[in-house]
Scaffold this active site. Structure first.
Site, PDB file in Angstrom:
ATOM      1  N   ARG A 126      34.530  42.738  55.649  1.00 21.41           N
ATOM      2  CA  ARG A 126      33.732  41.589  56.096  1.00 21.41           C
ATOM      3  C   ARG A 126      34.073  41.018  57.458  1.00 21.41           C
ATOM      4  O   ARG A 126      33.327  40.212  57.981  1.00 21.41           O
ATOM      5  CB  ARG A 126      33.786  40.479  55.038  1.00 21.41           C
ATOM      6  CG  ARG A 126      32.854  40.774  53.869  1.00 21.41           C
ATOM      7  CD  ARG A 126      33.050  39.801  52.744  1.00 21.41           C
ATOM      8  NE  ARG A 126      34.418  39.885  52.236  1.00 21.41           N
ATOM      9  CZ  ARG A 126      34.942  39.037  51.362  1.00 21.41           C
ATOM     10  NH1 ARG A 126      34.228  38.026  50.938  1.00 21.41           N
ATOM     11  NH2 ARG A 126      36.179  39.203  50.941  1.00 21.41           N
ATOM     12  N   ARG A 141      42.811  46.476  54.639  1.00 21.44           N
ATOM     13  CA  ARG A 141      41.481  45.854  54.662  1.00 21.44           C
ATOM     14  C   ARG A 141      40.882  45.802  56.063  1.00 21.44           C
ATOM     15  O   ARG A 141      40.228  44.828  56.429  1.00 21.44           O
ATOM     16  CB  ARG A 141      41.526  44.424  54.077  1.00 21.44           C
ATOM     17  CG  ARG A 141      42.016  44.342  52.649  1.00 21.44           C
ATOM     18  CD  ARG A 141      40.943  44.816  51.681  1.00 21.44           C
ATOM     19  NE  ARG A 141      41.364  44.639  50.302  1.00 21.44           N
ATOM     20  CZ  ARG A 141      40.885  43.688  49.508  1.00 21.44           C
ATOM     21  NH1 ARG A 141      39.984  42.845  49.941  1.00 21.44           N
ATOM     22  NH2 ARG A 141      41.308  43.600  48.274  1.00 21.44           N
ATOM     23  N   ASP A 146      37.647  50.852  46.359  1.00 22.12           N
ATOM     24  CA  ASP A 146      38.347  49.700  45.794  1.00 22.12           C
ATOM     25  C   ASP A 146      39.231  50.199  44.665  1.00 22.12           C
ATOM     26  O   ASP A 146      38.960  51.246  44.070  1.00 22.12           O
ATOM     27  CB  ASP A 146      37.378  48.627  45.276  1.00 22.12           C
ATOM     28  CG  ASP A 146      38.129  47.332  44.974  1.00 22.12           C
ATOM     29  OD1 ASP A 146      38.432  46.592  45.922  1.00 22.12           O
ATOM     30  OD2 ASP A 146      38.463  47.100  43.794  1.00 22.12           O
ATOM     31  N   TYR A 186      43.930  43.234  36.077  1.00 22.80           N
ATOM     32  CA  TYR A 186      42.487  42.948  36.093  1.00 22.80           C
ATOM     33  C   TYR A 186      41.863  43.241  34.727  1.00 22.80           C
ATOM     34  O   TYR A 186      40.983  42.511  34.270  1.00 22.80           O
ATOM     35  CB  TYR A 186      41.775  43.758  37.187  1.00 22.80           C
ATOM     36  CG  TYR A 186      42.061  43.235  38.581  1.00 22.80           C
ATOM     37  CD1 TYR A 186      41.452  42.066  39.042  1.00 22.80           C
ATOM     38  CD2 TYR A 186      42.946  43.874  39.427  1.00 22.80           C
ATOM     39  CE1 TYR A 186      41.716  41.566  40.305  1.00 22.80           C
ATOM     40  CE2 TYR A 186      43.222  43.390  40.698  1.00 22.80           C
ATOM     41  CZ  TYR A 186      42.599  42.225  41.132  1.00 22.80           C
ATOM     42  OH  TYR A 186      42.865  41.728  42.372  1.00 22.80           O
ATOM     43  N   ARG A 201      25.919  46.987  54.807  1.00 20.32           N
ATOM     44  CA  ARG A 201      26.067  46.611  53.397  1.00 20.32           C
ATOM     45  C   ARG A 201      24.896  45.784  52.866  1.00 20.32           C
ATOM     46  O   ARG A 201      24.781  45.598  51.652  1.00 20.32           O
ATOM     47  CB  ARG A 201      27.357  45.803  53.224  1.00 20.32           C
ATOM     48  CG  ARG A 201      28.615  46.563  52.836  1.00 20.32           C
ATOM     49  CD  ARG A 201      28.591  47.110  51.421  1.00 20.32           C
ATOM     50  NE  ARG A 201      28.171  46.133  50.419  1.00 20.32           N
ATOM     51  CZ  ARG A 201      28.930  45.175  49.914  1.00 20.32           C
ATOM     52  NH1 ARG A 201      30.183  45.081  50.272  1.00 20.32           N
ATOM     53  NH2 ARG A 201      28.452  44.328  49.033  1.00 20.32           N
TER      54      ARG A 201
HETATM   55  O1  1CP Z   1      39.660  48.761  54.744  1.00 21.67           O
HETATM   56  C1  1CP Z   1      40.292  48.900  53.691  1.00 21.67           C
HETATM   57  O2  1CP Z   1      41.439  48.423  53.553  1.00 21.67           O
HETATM   58  C2  1CP Z   1      39.700  49.733  52.550  1.00 21.67           C
HETATM   59  C3  1CP Z   1      39.022  49.023  51.548  1.00 21.67           C
HETATM   60  C4  1CP Z   1      39.666  48.314  50.359  1.00 21.67           C
HETATM   61  C5  1CP Z   1      40.951  48.400  49.790  1.00 21.67           C
HETATM   62  C6  1CP Z   1      42.160  49.152  50.308  1.00 21.67           C
HETATM   63  C7  1CP Z   1      38.895  47.464  49.532  1.00 21.67           C
HETATM   64  C8  1CP Z   1      37.496  47.111  49.765  1.00 21.67           C
HETATM   65  N1  1CP Z   1      39.672  47.092  48.469  1.00 21.67           N
HETATM   66  C9  1CP Z   1      40.927  47.630  48.606  1.00 21.67           C
HETATM   67  C10 1CP Z   1      42.070  47.522  47.686  1.00 21.67           C
HETATM   68  C11 1CP Z   1      42.121  46.384  46.756  1.00 21.67           C
HETATM   69  N2  1CP Z   1      41.133  45.813  46.023  1.00 21.67           N
HETATM   70  C12 1CP Z   1      43.332  45.741  46.412  1.00 21.67           C
HETATM   71  C13 1CP Z   1      44.681  46.134  46.930  1.00 21.67           C
HETATM   72  C14 1CP Z   1      44.870  45.636  48.323  1.00 21.67           C
HETATM   73  C15 1CP Z   1      45.211  44.173  48.438  1.00 21.67           C
HETATM   74  O3  1CP Z   1      46.221  43.750  47.855  1.00 21.67           O
HETATM   75  O4  1CP Z   1      44.485  43.481  49.155  1.00 21.67           O
HETATM   76  C16 1CP Z   1      43.041  44.731  45.487  1.00 21.67           C
HETATM   77  C17 1CP Z   1      44.008  43.765  44.837  1.00 21.67           C
HETATM   78  C18 1CP Z   1      41.644  44.786  45.242  1.00 21.67           C
HETATM   79  C19 1CP Z   1      40.876  43.956  44.309  1.00 21.67           C
HETATM   80  C20 1CP Z   1      39.790  43.232  45.025  1.00 21.67           C
HETATM   81  N3  1CP Z   1      38.606  43.828  45.379  1.00 21.67           N
HETATM   82  C21 1CP Z   1      39.777  41.916  45.506  1.00 21.67           C
HETATM   83  C22 1CP Z   1      40.928  40.896  45.349  1.00 21.67           C
HETATM   84  C23 1CP Z   1      40.617  39.902  44.277  1.00 21.67           C
HETATM   85  C24 1CP Z   1      41.838  39.103  43.847  1.00 21.67           C
HETATM   86  O5  1CP Z   1      42.369  39.380  42.760  1.00 21.67           O
HETATM   87  O6  1CP Z   1      42.258  38.216  44.623  1.00 21.67           O
HETATM   88  C25 1CP Z   1      38.548  41.714  46.148  1.00 21.67           C
HETATM   89  C26 1CP Z   1      38.053  40.462  46.821  1.00 21.67           C
HETATM   90  C27 1CP Z   1      37.826  42.936  46.064  1.00 21.67           C
HETATM   91  C28 1CP Z   1      36.497  43.260  46.646  1.00 21.67           C
HETATM   92  C29 1CP Z   1      36.557  44.066  47.870  1.00 21.67           C
HETATM   93  N4  1CP Z   1      37.214  45.291  47.993  1.00 21.67           N
HETATM   94  C30 1CP Z   1      37.020  45.794  49.252  1.00 21.67           C
HETATM   95  C31 1CP Z   1      36.206  44.849  49.971  1.00 21.67           C
HETATM   96  C32 1CP Z   1      35.727  45.037  51.391  1.00 21.67           C
HETATM   97  C33 1CP Z   1      35.942  43.780  49.102  1.00 21.67           C
HETATM   98  C34 1CP Z   1      35.102  42.547  49.402  1.00 21.67           C
HETATM   99  C35 1CP Z   1      33.758  42.659  48.783  1.00 21.67           C
HETATM  100  C36 1CP Z   1      32.592  42.752  49.728  1.00 21.67           C
HETATM  101  O7  1CP Z   1      32.707  42.951  50.950  1.00 21.67           O
HETATM  102  O8  1CP Z   1      31.477  42.598  49.195  1.00 21.67           O
END
Ligand code: 1CP
Length: 367
Positions: free
Chosen positions: A56, A52, A101, A176, A65
């Site tokens: 943000r 990540r 994602d 999910y 964004r």
């Molecule tokens: O920079 C990076 O790492 C690349 C971007 C990335 C990655 C690798 C995003 C963008 N998502 C992910 C993978 C992801 N998404 C995972 C596996 C990694 C981890 O364990 O953290 C998971 C579980 C998700 C699901 C997800 N998407 C969540 C978690 C929700 C929960 O169940 O707790 C969330 C908050 C998102 C949204 C998301 N994905 C990515 C971003 C930057 C965001 C935030 C949304 C935004 O900025 O509007």
């Protein structure tokens, strides 16, 4: 890919599975410290990237964004590429990870899913019955065009810095779909496994096919490594993991086994599952901050390169505590055949980005 094979005819042969313009075939990324460590070879210095790392915590991310939904951003190739490159430019990390994602391939397959700000992925109609699973659409590979374009744009701009592709593993993605959104305990998902194993296996098999196509597309578009996130597998016992999950993760790795890029596997709270997860076909294990890397290395028999595992909370503890923890991770990681520094989980959204930039410089200064 075998972690210790090097310079053999077999490597030459398997490299041909990649397109001629792939950065591993034309020599751009093969000697990058990240890939050297992932192969289990000695590196000079310590490669580092952060899960990540885009997103943000970066003001430049918030700026680009504005007015664009999360999934729309992922599916707009120029924007996804720009966001992917932002943390590389700012922090000088040793790898980019494609901005996308884990639910993107579900969306591309036709599932009604959105990423709700402050919550995460939310599914319109949760998948809970045999009929729900039977009605799941197969992913049309042409739908992956925006992902391929985004990855190709990144690779073009990155030069010698490797792009990491990624996907969600069957258990985490299925959770999910079954729960309908983020969940702490995954109760409905685990209940489905035990109450109706046939439906569970059909669902996990569907996810494995979608995830395998998503990973394959990113590698062919130029990713030099991939990471399969089974973020929530740590909620399972080893017995349930073996019985309900391992074969589906193995199917994902099998779908890209002919492509000679390192395959990293990671989950949170998976100390009890490390060897079982590795044995699904991973070359490198990502380790969270709950298990010291020397302990993880011993659990894996000393043969598997590792990635991790600074506690993300240390990003808020001041440089002195952060750097002490970093030196501990470097020392413990040195017991493994190869080590890539990372956090134990993702960068928290309210992290001060300057802390990350200084941390990368500190890591790169270490002998
Ligand atoms: O920079 C990076 O790492 C690349 C971007 C990335 C990655 C690798 C995003 C963008 N998502 C992910 C993978 C992801 N998404 C995972 C596996 C990694 C981890 O364990 O953290 C998971 C579980 C998700 C699901 C997800 N998407 C969540 C978690 C929700 C929960 O169940 O707790 C969330 C908050 C998102 C949204 C998301 N994905 C990515 C971003 C930057 C965001 C935030 C949304 C935004 O900025 O509007």
């Amino acid at each position: 890919m075998t972690t210790h094979a090097s310079g053999s005819d077999q490597d030459l042969h398997t490299d041909l599975a990649l397109p001629a313009a792939h950065p591993l075939r034309d020599g751009r990324t093969g000697a990058a410290p990240l890939l050297t460590a992932y192969r289990g070879e000695q590196t000079t210095g310590h490669p580092v990237w952060f899960m990540r790392q885009a997103g943000r915590s970066l003001p430049e991310y918030l700026a680009v964004r504005t007015g664009t939904g999360m999934l729309e951003a992922c599916l707009t190739p120029d924007l996804a590429a720009e966001i992917t490159l932002q943390p590389v430019r700012r922090h000088h990390v040793d790898a980019a990870i494609l901005f996308s994602d884990i639910v993107v391939p579900l969306k591309l397959a036709g599932i009604g899913v959105e990423i709700v700000p402050g919550t995460g992925p939310v599914v319109d109609s949760p998948i809970r019955t045999a009929a729900d699973v039977a009605a799941l659409p197969e992913l049309d590979p042409t739908a992956l065009a925006p992902i391929i374009a985004a990855a190709a744009n990144c690779v073009e701009a990155l030069g010698g810095t490797p792009l990491i592709g990624f996907a969600g593993a069957p258990f985490t993605l299925a959770s999910y779909l079954v729960e309908g959104g983020p969940s702490r305990e995954h109760l409905r998902t685990k209940a489905l496994m035990h109450a109706d194993p046939d439906t569970w296996h059909a669902l996990a098999g569907w996810v494995a096919r979608v995830t395998g196509s998503f990973l394959r597309a990113q590698i062919l578009a130029g990713a030099s490594a991939v990471q399969l996130f089974d973020s929530w597998a740590g909620g399972l016992s080893l017995a349930d993991y073996q019985r309900f999950v391992a074969r589906h993760s193995a199917d994902v790795f099998a779908a890209v086994a002919d492509l000679p890029v390192p395959k990293v596997h990671f989950g949170v709270n998976t100390g009890e599952l490390l060897a079982a997860m590795r044995d699904t076909g991973a070359d490198v294990m990502g380790v969270d901050h709950r298990v010291p890397l020397d302990v993880a290395n011993a659990r894996l028999g000393g043969t598997t390169p590792l990635q991790g595992n600074i506690d993300p909370a240390l990003l808020f503890a001041g440089d002195k505590a952060l750097y002490a923890a970093t030196l501990e991770a470097i020392a413990a990681g040195a017991t493994a055949p190869g080590h890539v520094l990372n956090l134990g989980h993702g960068v928290p959204p309210d992290t001060d980005p300057d802390v990350l930039t200084r941390l990368v410089a500190f890591i790169h200064d270490q002998p």
